[in-house]
Design a protein around this motif. Structure first.
Motif, PDB file in Angstrom:
ATOM      1  N   VAL A  37       0.513  93.086  57.293  1.00  0.00           N
ATOM      2  CA  VAL A  37       0.170  93.431  55.916  1.00  0.00           C
ATOM      3  C   VAL A  37       1.022  94.606  55.456  1.00  0.00           C
ATOM      4  O   VAL A  37       0.971  95.694  56.033  1.00  0.00           O
ATOM      5  CB  VAL A  37      -1.320  93.778  55.799  1.00  0.00           C
ATOM      6  CG1 VAL A  37      -1.658  94.220  54.380  1.00  0.00           C
ATOM      7  CG2 VAL A  37      -2.172  92.589  56.216  1.00  0.00           C
ATOM      8  N   ALA A  38       1.813  94.362  54.400  1.00  0.00           N
ATOM      9  CA  ALA A  38       2.658  95.418  53.852  1.00  0.00           C
ATOM     10  C   ALA A  38       1.907  96.279  52.849  1.00  0.00           C
ATOM     11  O   ALA A  38       2.108  97.494  52.772  1.00  0.00           O
ATOM     12  CB  ALA A  38       3.895  94.804  53.190  1.00  0.00           C
ATOM     13  N   GLU A  70      -0.286  91.689  50.179  1.00  0.00           N
ATOM     14  CA  GLU A  70       1.136  91.359  50.261  1.00  0.00           C
ATOM     15  C   GLU A  70       1.578  91.567  51.702  1.00  0.00           C
ATOM     16  O   GLU A  70       1.254  92.585  52.321  1.00  0.00           O
ATOM     17  CB  GLU A  70       1.954  92.255  49.337  1.00  0.00           C
ATOM     18  CG  GLU A  70       3.442  91.950  49.340  1.00  0.00           C
ATOM     19  CD  GLU A  70       4.210  92.899  48.443  1.00  0.00           C
ATOM     20  OE1 GLU A  70       4.481  92.526  47.286  1.00  0.00           O
ATOM     21  OE2 GLU A  70       4.529  94.014  48.894  1.00  0.00           O
ATOM     22  N   GLY A  71       2.267  90.580  52.247  1.00  0.00           N
ATOM     23  CA  GLY A  71       2.677  90.726  53.639  1.00  0.00           C
ATOM     24  C   GLY A  71       3.538  89.579  54.112  1.00  0.00           C
ATOM     25  O   GLY A  71       4.015  88.756  53.315  1.00  0.00           O
ATOM     26  N   PRO A  94       8.128  89.030  50.284  1.00  0.00           N
ATOM     27  CA  PRO A  94       6.864  88.885  51.011  1.00  0.00           C
ATOM     28  C   PRO A  94       5.887  87.988  50.266  1.00  0.00           C
ATOM     29  O   PRO A  94       5.995  87.796  49.057  1.00  0.00           O
ATOM     30  CB  PRO A  94       6.346  90.320  51.083  1.00  0.00           C
ATOM     31  CG  PRO A  94       6.891  90.963  49.845  1.00  0.00           C
ATOM     32  CD  PRO A  94       8.251  90.352  49.634  1.00  0.00           C
TER      33      PRO A  94
END
Length: 218
Positions: free
Chosen positions: A67-68, A85-86, A43
């Motif tokens: 969006v992670a 992070e994404g 990602p």
């Protein structure tokens, strides 16, 4: 090696919703900069510096399916760093990758502008810079703002002053304008610079504003 200042205006797949929020798409963020990023492998990771009501942006990140993970690191109640992070589209990733080929380096931060554009500095060989500018996809407008220049990035508060503003401050310090009690006037500074009193006052006011915003804002 050359230094080029460029402005990009991505559209469509090149401008994901989060980007639109950073670059003029919200009325609650006063300033947004991309401080660092990693798009080499999914990602994707970004580090932003935000000014404004960043808590509203935080809520948008929490609701975004792209969006992670993210973390907001407050500086003040109106400024923060935000790690994200994404996933990004292949188009958006290719835009970043276009400026990482060969000798190219992007000098952080990337400034997000209110009109939906971003502005940053690219350093590299003439050939690689030209190839990157030519390689910008059709869905992205590119404007070369400046070629060359003495300074790559503003690495100090003083570095953010114009030459004339710096001359004015140096003259004011030497003459005693900033002494307590003050032993010089703006007219004295103007005589030293060889300009009108109003011009000297303007240089000093702009320099002081730049210094205070830089120190208190960051």
């Amino acid at each position: 090696m050359k230094r080029v200042r460029i402005t990009l205006r991505p559209r469509g797949a090149y401008a994901p919703p989060i980007y639109e929020g950073l670059a003029g798409g919200t009325d609650y963020l006063e300033r947004a900069r991309i401080v660092n990023w990693n798009v080499s492998n999914p990602p994707t990771g970004f580090l932003f510096r935000l000014e404004g009501d960043y808590r509203r942006f935080e809520r948008e990140l929490a609701d975004s399916p792209m969006v992670a993970d993210f973390e907001v690191l407050p500086i003040t109640d109106r400024a923060c760093y935000c790690f994200l992070e994404g996933a990004v589209s292949s188009a958006a990733r290719s835009l970043f990758e276009n400026f990482t080929r060969g000798s190219l380096l992007t000098v952080p931060p990337i400034e997000s502008n209110d009109d939906g554009t971003t502005t940053d500095t690219i350093v590299g060989t003439v050939r690689d810079i030209q190839a990157a500018v030519d390689g910008v996809p059709d869905g992205v407008d590119v404007t070369v703002e400046q070629v060359g220049g003495k300074q790559v990035a503003a690495d100090s508060v003083v570095g953010r002053l114009s030459d004339r503003q710096r001359d004015a401050v140096e003259a004011a310090l030497e003459l005693g304008y900033y002494d307590v009690p003050r032993t010089a006037t703006t007219a004295d500074v103007a005589r030293e610079l060889g300009c009108a009193t109003a011009t000297a006052a303007e240089h000093l006011q702009k320099a002081e504003s730049t210094v205070f915003v830089s120190l208190l804002g960051e």
